[in-house]
Design an enzyme around this catalytic site. Sequence first.
Site, PDB file in Angstrom:
ATOM      1  N   ARG A 142       0.850  -1.191   0.000  1.00  0.00           N
ATOM      2  CA  ARG A 142       0.000   0.000   0.000  1.00  0.00           C
ATOM      3  C   ARG A 142       0.889   1.245   0.000  1.00  0.00           C
ATOM      4  O   ARG A 142       1.725   1.406   0.893  1.00  0.00           O
ATOM      5  CB  ARG A 142      -0.903   0.007   1.247  1.00  0.00           C
ATOM      6  CG  ARG A 142      -1.711   1.276   1.383  1.00  0.00           C
ATOM      7  CD  ARG A 142      -2.688   1.253   2.556  1.00  0.00           C
ATOM      8  NE  ARG A 142      -3.338   2.546   2.619  1.00  0.00           N
ATOM      9  CZ  ARG A 142      -3.338   3.352   3.679  1.00  0.00           C
ATOM     10  NH1 ARG A 142      -2.764   2.975   4.815  1.00  0.00           N
ATOM     11  NH2 ARG A 142      -3.919   4.521   3.629  1.00  0.00           N
ATOM     12  N   HIS A 167      -3.066  10.843   0.864  1.00  0.00           N
ATOM     13  CA  HIS A 167      -2.536  10.653   2.214  1.00  0.00           C
ATOM     14  C   HIS A 167      -1.985  12.010   2.671  1.00  0.00           C
ATOM     15  O   HIS A 167      -0.801  12.165   2.942  1.00  0.00           O
ATOM     16  CB  HIS A 167      -1.471   9.556   2.218  1.00  0.00           C
ATOM     17  CG  HIS A 167      -1.233   8.924   3.564  1.00  0.00           C
ATOM     18  ND1 HIS A 167      -1.325   7.564   3.775  1.00  0.00           N
ATOM     19  CD2 HIS A 167      -0.900   9.450   4.762  1.00  0.00           C
ATOM     20  CE1 HIS A 167      -1.055   7.292   5.048  1.00  0.00           C
ATOM     21  NE2 HIS A 167      -0.780   8.425   5.675  1.00  0.00           N
ATOM     22  N   GLU A 214      -7.430   8.184   6.413  1.00  0.00           N
ATOM     23  CA  GLU A 214      -7.716   8.778   7.717  1.00  0.00           C
ATOM     24  C   GLU A 214      -8.212  10.226   7.628  1.00  0.00           C
ATOM     25  O   GLU A 214      -7.561  11.152   8.155  1.00  0.00           O
ATOM     26  CB  GLU A 214      -6.478   8.731   8.614  1.00  0.00           C
ATOM     27  CG  GLU A 214      -5.984   7.331   8.881  1.00  0.00           C
ATOM     28  CD  GLU A 214      -4.916   7.274   9.969  1.00  0.00           C
ATOM     29  OE1 GLU A 214      -4.449   8.326  10.422  1.00  0.00           O
ATOM     30  OE2 GLU A 214      -4.553   6.155  10.369  1.00  0.00           O
ATOM     31  N   ASN A 270      -7.397   1.314   9.918  1.00  0.00           N
ATOM     32  CA  ASN A 270      -6.093   1.515  10.554  1.00  0.00           C
ATOM     33  C   ASN A 270      -6.314   1.465  12.048  1.00  0.00           C
ATOM     34  O   ASN A 270      -7.234   2.117  12.569  1.00  0.00           O
ATOM     35  CB  ASN A 270      -5.511   2.883  10.201  1.00  0.00           C
ATOM     36  CG  ASN A 270      -5.120   2.995   8.733  1.00  0.00           C
ATOM     37  OD1 ASN A 270      -5.214   2.025   7.983  1.00  0.00           O
ATOM     38  ND2 ASN A 270      -4.672   4.177   8.330  1.00  0.00           N
ATOM     39  N   TYR A 310      -4.186   1.557  15.853  1.00  0.00           N
ATOM     40  CA  TYR A 310      -2.959   1.670  16.656  1.00  0.00           C
ATOM     41  C   TYR A 310      -3.223   1.428  18.136  1.00  0.00           C
ATOM     42  O   TYR A 310      -2.544   0.642  18.776  1.00  0.00           O
ATOM     43  CB  TYR A 310      -2.295   3.036  16.430  1.00  0.00           C
ATOM     44  CG  TYR A 310      -1.685   3.131  15.060  1.00  0.00           C
ATOM     45  CD1 TYR A 310      -0.405   2.651  14.809  1.00  0.00           C
ATOM     46  CD2 TYR A 310      -2.405   3.645  13.985  1.00  0.00           C
ATOM     47  CE1 TYR A 310       0.152   2.696  13.541  1.00  0.00           C
ATOM     48  CE2 TYR A 310      -1.856   3.693  12.708  1.00  0.00           C
ATOM     49  CZ  TYR A 310      -0.575   3.210  12.500  1.00  0.00           C
ATOM     50  OH  TYR A 310      -0.033   3.246  11.238  1.00  0.00           O
ATOM     51  N   GLU A 336      -3.390  -0.383   8.055  1.00  0.00           N
ATOM     52  CA  GLU A 336      -2.223   0.024   8.858  1.00  0.00           C
ATOM     53  C   GLU A 336      -2.340  -0.560  10.253  1.00  0.00           C
ATOM     54  O   GLU A 336      -3.414  -0.501  10.872  1.00  0.00           O
ATOM     55  CB  GLU A 336      -2.139   1.555   9.039  1.00  0.00           C
ATOM     56  CG  GLU A 336      -1.650   2.312   7.841  1.00  0.00           C
ATOM     57  CD  GLU A 336      -1.572   3.826   8.101  1.00  0.00           C
ATOM     58  OE1 GLU A 336      -1.278   4.240   9.249  1.00  0.00           O
ATOM     59  OE2 GLU A 336      -1.810   4.577   7.132  1.00  0.00           O
TER      60      GLU A 336
HETATM   61  C1  BGC Z   1      -1.029   7.537   9.374  1.00  0.00           C
HETATM   62  C2  BGC Z   1       0.428   7.380   9.048  1.00  0.00           C
HETATM   63  C3  BGC Z   1       1.266   7.577  10.302  1.00  0.00           C
HETATM   64  C4  BGC Z   1       0.880   6.506  11.300  1.00  0.00           C
HETATM   65  C5  BGC Z   1       1.655   6.540  12.607  1.00  0.00           C
HETATM   66  C6  BGC Z   1      -1.429   6.923  10.680  1.00  0.00           C
HETATM   67  O1  BGC Z   1      -2.210   7.855  11.362  1.00  0.00           O
HETATM   68  O2  BGC Z   1      -1.835   7.120   8.310  1.00  0.00           O
HETATM   69  O3  BGC Z   1       0.757   8.281   8.041  1.00  0.00           O
HETATM   70  O4  BGC Z   1       2.621   7.559  10.042  1.00  0.00           O
HETATM   71  O5  BGC Z   1      -0.480   6.626  11.625  1.00  0.00           O
HETATM   72  O6  BGC Z   1       1.429   7.724  13.286  1.00  0.00           O
END
Ligand code: BGC
Length: 459
Positions: free
Chosen positions: A78, A122, A167, A291, A293, A371
């Site tokens: 990607r 992006h 995002e 995505n 995290y 992601e």
């Molecule tokens: C984004 C990336 C970023 C990653 C880590 C995501 O919000 O799409 O561009 O590097 O998180 O912060």
Amino acid sequence: MRPLPVFPPGFRWGTATASYQIEGSVRADGRGASIWDTFCAEPGRVKNGDTGETACDHYRRWPEDVALMDGLGVGAYRFSVAWPRVQPDGRGPANAKGLDFYERLVDALLERGIAPFLTLYHWDLPQALEDLGGWTDRDTAHRFADYAALVADRLGDRVTAWITLNEPFVHMSEGYSLGSHAPGRALLLDALPAAHHLLLGHGLAVRALRGRVTGDIMLTNNYSPVLPATGDPADRAAADAFDALQNRLFTDPVLLGRYPDLTAYGVTGLPFVRDGDLALIASPIDGLGVNYYSPTRIAAPAQAPSHQGPSVLGEVGDRIQEAGLPFQDTPIEGHPVTAFGWPVVPDALHTLLTGLRDDYGAALPPITITENGCSSHDEPGRPDDDRVAYLDAHLRALHRAITDGVDVRGYFVWSLLDNFEWAEGYSQRFGLVHVDFETQERTPKASYHWLRAQLESQP
Ligand code: BGC
């Protein structure tokens, strides 16, 4: 190494990057300026005064990077196209040299059996469009659809998946509400027109891509499951308010054709929404990019800013509170944290995926994790065992969600390379491959070798 559970046949494994974060060569072959070039040039905006001028020099070193992916054994990649390479001023005919670059990349990927997942946006808006109002101006949505058509006319027969926006919530909130990202505007809730125009741009681009492309059409959002700080009704209400912004603002209109309830923000009408907009925004898509995290823990707002430690929103959280928004983020305790200070909570990925299925039911298209990954204190020679642990635990949580019936078709690690981490500059490293930003030397980390070994035993 403990082998991962076996994922379904056809599951796509990939890595992800984004144009401004890796390419460099910001003036090559007729590229116009983007809002990130402008933002980086303003003192104090990016840590250490870092810029994306050179980044990973991927614009020139891409064959080496494709070889790294091939060596890793992934079947998908990607990446994003820089709009200012294709239309230096954000409008008008295509700059052929800009498209040539992405065509060479796509063809090299295909030669190696790596499926291209192309993100159109992006966050690197042509500066010329920002000068006219950027995403707060409705016309930008139409310009975005024109740009999508130009890329599709060149690559529509070869790209596996088209992701319109990456995002949009982060772009709107950091770029237009809080000003910590480009274009650096701090409009708070007056940034809502930008949200609507991003959504409209998505819908118009979906219409422009249909008929022009053979691949799937998708949108990528970031999601953060929201935990109320306590069972107190005020904390629960604050958590719901935050959830509406973070998780629903860019999903309900697309999947359900309506905006979430924003009355907690005093928003009772959206005067910039015109007849027919929501139907366009809800144009059917073939997949949802997710995505993930970390989760967020939200409390009712207190009187004074009280950012005390590891939290997802960090100092931005204090600014939100000062602005009088109806929530406050609070630290999540009892979990390890990444180098960024983000809590590592793999179970929340399972919660997120089953929650999307339960909330959207039949309206939810197949999901791809576009992601997931973490920053760590990487140095050459130091095994990134924390990244291995992060990926391992999240992949197990993902597998459980699939076993529990959520339709997830692929997983992309963020990121292939250490890269320009937006306002953090080069201080946060997310790569499977270490990059020495002085010499541009690439060195695969322990996590790269771990993933390669894992992929050998996947179908
Ligand atoms: C984004 C990336 C970023 C990653 C880590 C995501 O919000 O799409 O561009 O590097 O998180 O912060």
